[in-house]
Write a protein that holds these residues in place. Structure first.
Motif, PDB file in Angstrom:
ATOM      1  N   LEU A   1       1.026  -0.938   0.174  1.00 48.78           N
ATOM      2  CA  LEU A   1      -0.098  -0.146  -0.017  1.00 48.78           C
ATOM      3  C   LEU A   1       1.399   1.163   0.872  1.00 48.78           C
ATOM      4  O   LEU A   1       1.667   1.202   1.101  1.00 48.78           O
ATOM      5  CB  LEU A   1      -0.810   0.164   1.090  1.00 48.78           C
ATOM      6  CG  LEU A   1      -1.849   1.227   1.734  1.00 48.78           C
ATOM      7  CD1 LEU A   1      -2.732   0.945   0.338  1.00 48.78           C
ATOM      8  CD2 LEU A   1      -2.071   1.144   2.376  1.00 48.78           C
ATOM      9  N   GLY A   2       1.113   1.981  -1.235  1.00 53.05           N
ATOM     10  CA  GLY A   2       1.607   2.539  -1.436  1.00 53.05           C
ATOM     11  C   GLY A   2       3.018   2.818  -1.312  1.00 53.05           C
ATOM     12  O   GLY A   2       3.793   1.540  -1.563  1.00 53.05           O
TER      13      GLY A   2
ATOM     14  N   LEU B   1       0.467   7.816  -1.874  1.00 50.83           N
ATOM     15  CA  LEU B   1      -0.565   6.938  -2.552  1.00 50.83           C
ATOM     16  C   LEU B   1      -1.816   7.699  -2.869  1.00 50.83           C
ATOM     17  O   LEU B   1      -1.442   9.076  -2.439  1.00 50.83           O
ATOM     18  CB  LEU B   1      -1.407   5.482  -1.531  1.00 50.83           C
ATOM     19  CG  LEU B   1      -2.103   6.050  -0.071  1.00 50.83           C
ATOM     20  CD1 LEU B   1      -2.830   5.040   0.222  1.00 50.83           C
ATOM     21  CD2 LEU B   1      -0.743   6.147   1.004  1.00 50.83           C
ATOM     22  N   LEU B   2      -2.641   7.186  -3.552  1.00 48.39           N
ATOM     23  CA  LEU B   2      -3.391   7.658  -4.028  1.00 48.39           C
ATOM     24  C   LEU B   2      -4.879   7.269  -3.146  1.00 48.39           C
ATOM     25  O   LEU B   2      -5.318   6.287  -2.798  1.00 48.39           O
ATOM     26  CB  LEU B   2      -3.956   7.478  -5.940  1.00 48.39           C
ATOM     27  CG  LEU B   2      -3.021   8.058  -6.307  1.00 48.39           C
ATOM     28  CD1 LEU B   2      -3.238   7.195  -8.219  1.00 48.39           C
ATOM     29  CD2 LEU B   2      -2.558   9.245  -6.654  1.00 48.39           C
ATOM     30  N   ARG B   3      -5.850   8.171  -2.622  1.00 48.78           N
ATOM     31  CA  ARG B   3      -7.032   8.698  -1.871  1.00 48.78           C
ATOM     32  C   ARG B   3      -7.709   7.269  -2.652  1.00 48.78           C
ATOM     33  O   ARG B   3      -7.707   6.756  -1.811  1.00 48.78           O
ATOM     34  CB  ARG B   3      -7.843  10.074  -1.581  1.00 48.78           C
ATOM     35  CG  ARG B   3      -8.546   9.848  -0.808  1.00 48.78           C
ATOM     36  CD  ARG B   3      -9.198  10.943  -0.400  1.00 48.78           C
ATOM     37  NE  ARG B   3      -8.087  12.072  -0.280  1.00 48.78           N
ATOM     38  CZ  ARG B   3      -7.893  12.527   1.147  1.00 48.78           C
ATOM     39  NH1 ARG B   3      -8.816  11.574   1.970  1.00 48.78           N
ATOM     40  NH2 ARG B   3      -6.798  12.925   1.112  1.00 48.78           N
TER      41      ARG B   3
ATOM     42  N   ILE C   1       4.342   7.794  -5.548  1.00 50.04           N
ATOM     43  CA  ILE C   1       2.817   6.735  -5.414  1.00 50.04           C
ATOM     44  C   ILE C   1       3.557   5.511  -5.458  1.00 50.04           C
ATOM     45  O   ILE C   1       4.042   4.821  -6.071  1.00 50.04           O
ATOM     46  CB  ILE C   1       1.667   7.582  -5.522  1.00 50.04           C
ATOM     47  CG1 ILE C   1       2.129   7.228  -6.814  1.00 50.04           C
ATOM     48  CG2 ILE C   1       1.709   9.103  -5.291  1.00 50.04           C
ATOM     49  CD1 ILE C   1       0.286   8.242  -7.232  1.00 50.04           C
ATOM     50  N   ARG C   2       2.642   4.365  -5.158  1.00 48.23           N
ATOM     51  CA  ARG C   2       2.410   3.381  -5.553  1.00 48.23           C
ATOM     52  C   ARG C   2       0.880   2.938  -6.061  1.00 48.23           C
ATOM     53  O   ARG C   2      -0.047   2.723  -4.774  1.00 48.23           O
ATOM     54  CB  ARG C   2       3.433   2.386  -4.785  1.00 48.23           C
ATOM     55  CG  ARG C   2       3.002   1.224  -5.046  1.00 48.23           C
ATOM     56  CD  ARG C   2       3.856  -0.555  -5.223  1.00 48.23           C
ATOM     57  NE  ARG C   2       4.543  -1.251  -5.790  1.00 48.23           N
ATOM     58  CZ  ARG C   2       4.643  -1.795  -6.812  1.00 48.23           C
ATOM     59  NH1 ARG C   2       5.357  -1.017  -7.599  1.00 48.23           N
ATOM     60  NH2 ARG C   2       4.220  -2.427  -7.025  1.00 48.23           N
ATOM     61  N   ASN C   3       0.788   2.421  -6.534  1.00 50.19           N
ATOM     62  CA  ASN C   3      -0.813   2.050  -6.796  1.00 50.19           C
ATOM     63  C   ASN C   3      -1.147   1.213  -7.506  1.00 50.19           C
ATOM     64  O   ASN C   3      -0.695   1.763  -8.329  1.00 50.19           O
ATOM     65  CB  ASN C   3      -1.686   3.559  -7.885  1.00 50.19           C
ATOM     66  CG  ASN C   3      -3.090   3.682  -7.823  1.00 50.19           C
ATOM     67  OD1 ASN C   3      -4.084   4.133  -6.583  1.00 50.19           O
ATOM     68  ND2 ASN C   3      -3.524   3.915  -8.646  1.00 50.19           N
TER      69      ASN C   3
ATOM     70  N   ARG D   1       1.660   0.068  -8.961  1.00 46.72           N
ATOM     71  CA  ARG D   1       1.612   1.050  -9.875  1.00 46.72           C
ATOM     72  C   ARG D   1       2.723   1.384  -9.632  1.00 46.72           C
ATOM     73  O   ARG D   1       2.258   2.837  -8.750  1.00 46.72           O
ATOM     74  CB  ARG D   1       0.834   0.947 -11.308  1.00 46.72           C
ATOM     75  CG  ARG D   1       1.756   1.420 -12.529  1.00 46.72           C
ATOM     76  CD  ARG D   1       0.174   2.489 -13.851  1.00 46.72           C
ATOM     77  NE  ARG D   1       0.824   2.913 -14.643  1.00 46.72           N
ATOM     78  CZ  ARG D   1      -0.729   3.911 -15.724  1.00 46.72           C
ATOM     79  NH1 ARG D   1      -1.516   3.326 -15.018  1.00 46.72           N
ATOM     80  NH2 ARG D   1       0.494   4.261 -16.359  1.00 46.72           N
ATOM     81  N   ASP D   2       4.386   1.678  -9.932  1.00 48.67           N
ATOM     82  CA  ASP D   2       4.688   2.895  -9.889  1.00 48.67           C
ATOM     83  C   ASP D   2       4.418   4.757 -10.266  1.00 48.67           C
ATOM     84  O   ASP D   2       4.331   4.321 -11.507  1.00 48.67           O
ATOM     85  CB  ASP D   2       6.250   3.014  -9.276  1.00 48.67           C
ATOM     86  CG  ASP D   2       6.631   1.768  -8.698  1.00 48.67           C
ATOM     87  OD1 ASP D   2       6.058   2.133  -7.419  1.00 48.67           O
ATOM     88  OD2 ASP D   2       7.758   0.759  -9.011  1.00 48.67           O
ATOM     89  N   GLY D   3       4.223   5.652  -9.442  1.00 47.59           N
ATOM     90  CA  GLY D   3       4.085   7.149  -9.942  1.00 47.59           C
ATOM     91  C   GLY D   3       4.687   7.943  -9.421  1.00 47.59           C
ATOM     92  O   GLY D   3       5.337   7.911  -7.941  1.00 47.59           O
TER      93      GLY D   3
END
Length: 413
Positions: A69-70, A105-107, A213-215, A218-220
């Motif tokens: 997560l993240g 991370l993304l919410r 981030i990781r979502n 997937r890394d970003g």
């Protein structure tokens, strides 16, 4: 002799991180819980998000899948040219356990994982609570469809415009920060070499930041830019263009990250909060998350503190006979007493830093920036104190988990 405890009835209003964490913790404490959400689904109110290790630990104990997560990051504060002002250092044992200090991370993924952990039928969507009543014997929620839901404890997790807060303590004005923020994210592989980093930079008027981030495997990277903007002034510009202009002059890679972002993945919001309450609970009702302590994203801790609130509340209700008014009052007071100083500190510090960085008079800005560039002041205020608060919350979770284990063991049949 051990006896099977009475299962109390808890109603939680609001399906965000605070509400879902509360529902999970209350369920683990052995009580029946219903989570009311007025929208057709529990929906993320933003795109980008960061969590510190303490809420990650709480989520894991609540049964939420926190594997992958993240993206864990090491955080530095810098000036716009890239000069390091603050190095946020957590203890090595915390870094080893969480692979870093600041989790990007993304919410929406956090919401998905919380929802997946909820027991069936806990979340009731399309249910608007219009009025809350209570007395020493119980509480009643009046729903928009005319039904009345009876319970022993009411938890307001219904955000900055909380009905429960207003019912308990009356209305209070929002505190406008007169700041706005643009945030977005990209999965462009061009920036792969910067994984594991979080950089928060300031020019004389603007904050420009980015973090890995990781979502969903997937890394970003996510980014945000923040500057002064009066709340009553209409904003009509293109979000992506406005963010790009604000980032001009910041060190690489922030301008390139924004350029690589799909405009559909950019959001804007105005910063506001309410001053911290001196008391959260009254009778059989209490508050968690933004209902209790709405916090500017300058703290990067709003969702994290909301998650912690829910965790601690459920742990404190373990073994409590919720029919007993005196027991309920004692439990709610003991829940909020250690939470209030921590959350008020974070909320107030977020407000003060926002004003200091973005609303200081122009003649004072060069002096402020010289102090931040050439003295350890910001390191002490942010770089040293924030890790200390995180470690303290980790220790508080350990203590709460120990008490929780004793309470559930003593009341098992």
């Amino acid at each position: 002799m051990n006896t099977t405890p009475h299962r109390g009835r808890v109603a939680v209003i609001g399906g965000g991180p605070a509400g879902m964490a509360t529902a999970l913790s209350v369920h683990q404490a052995g009580h029946d819980v219903v989570l009311f959400e007025r929208y057709p689904r529990a929906r993320a109110a933003g795109n980008i998000l960061n969590l510190w290790p303490a809420p990650i630990k709480a989520l894991t104990l609540l049964g939420v899948d926190t594997e992958d997560l993240g993206a864990p990051c090491h955080t530095t504060f810098r000036n716009a040219r890239g000069r390091v002002r603050v190095d946020v250092k957590l203890p090595e044992n915390v870094i080893r356990e969480y692979r870093g200090g600041f989790i990007g991370l993304l919410r929406p993924e956090l919401y998905e994982r919380l929802l997946n952990a909820l027991p069936p039928e806990t979340l009731q969507v399309n249910h608007t609570v219009e009025r809350v009543e209570q007395d020493r014997e119980g509480a009643r929620l009046h729903l928009s469809d005319g039904r009345i839901h009876e319970c022993d404890v009411v938890v307001g997790a219904d955000g900055i415009d909380s009905l429960v807060r207003r019912t308990l303590w009356g209305d209070s004005p929002k505190r406008e920060h007169h700041l706005h923020i643009f945030g977005g994210f990209t999965f462009d592989d061009t920036f792969a070499a910067r994984r594991g980093e979080s950089v928060i930079s300031h020019s004389s008027t603007t904050q420009g930041a980015w973090t890995a981030i990781r979502n969903k495997g997937r890394d970003g990277f996510q980014w945000w830019v923040l500057t002064a903007h009066y709340a009553d002034e209409e904003f009509t510009e293109d979000l992506h263009t406005a963010a790009s202009e604000l980032a001009r002059g910041f060190a690489d890679p922030l301008p390139r990250m924004i350029a690589a972002t799909d405009p559909a993945n950019v959001q804007r919001w105005q910063l506001r909060d309410r001053k911290p309450l001196k008391q959260w609970s009254k009778g059989r009702a209490t508050l968690v998350g933004d209902a209790a302590h709405p916090t500017s994203p300058y703290a990067a801790y709003g969702a994290g503190m909301a998650t912690e609130d829910g965790y601690f509340l459920g742990r404190r209700l373990a073994g409590v006979d919720l029919r007993d008014y005196a027991e309920v009052r004692r439990a709610l007071d003991e829940f909020e007493t250690p939470r209030k100083p921590h959350t008020a500190r974070q909320s107030q510090q977020a407000y003060i830093l926002g004003q200091l960085f973005h609303r200081a008079p122009a003649p004072l800005r060069p002096v402020r920036d010289m102090v931040f560039d050439h003295t350890p002041l910001l390191q002490k205020v942010v770089g040293d104190s924030s890790p200390a608060q995180i470690v303290k919350q980790l220790d508080e979770i350990d203590r709460a988990e120990g008490r929780f284990s004793i309470a559930t063991r003593n009341h098992s049949g």
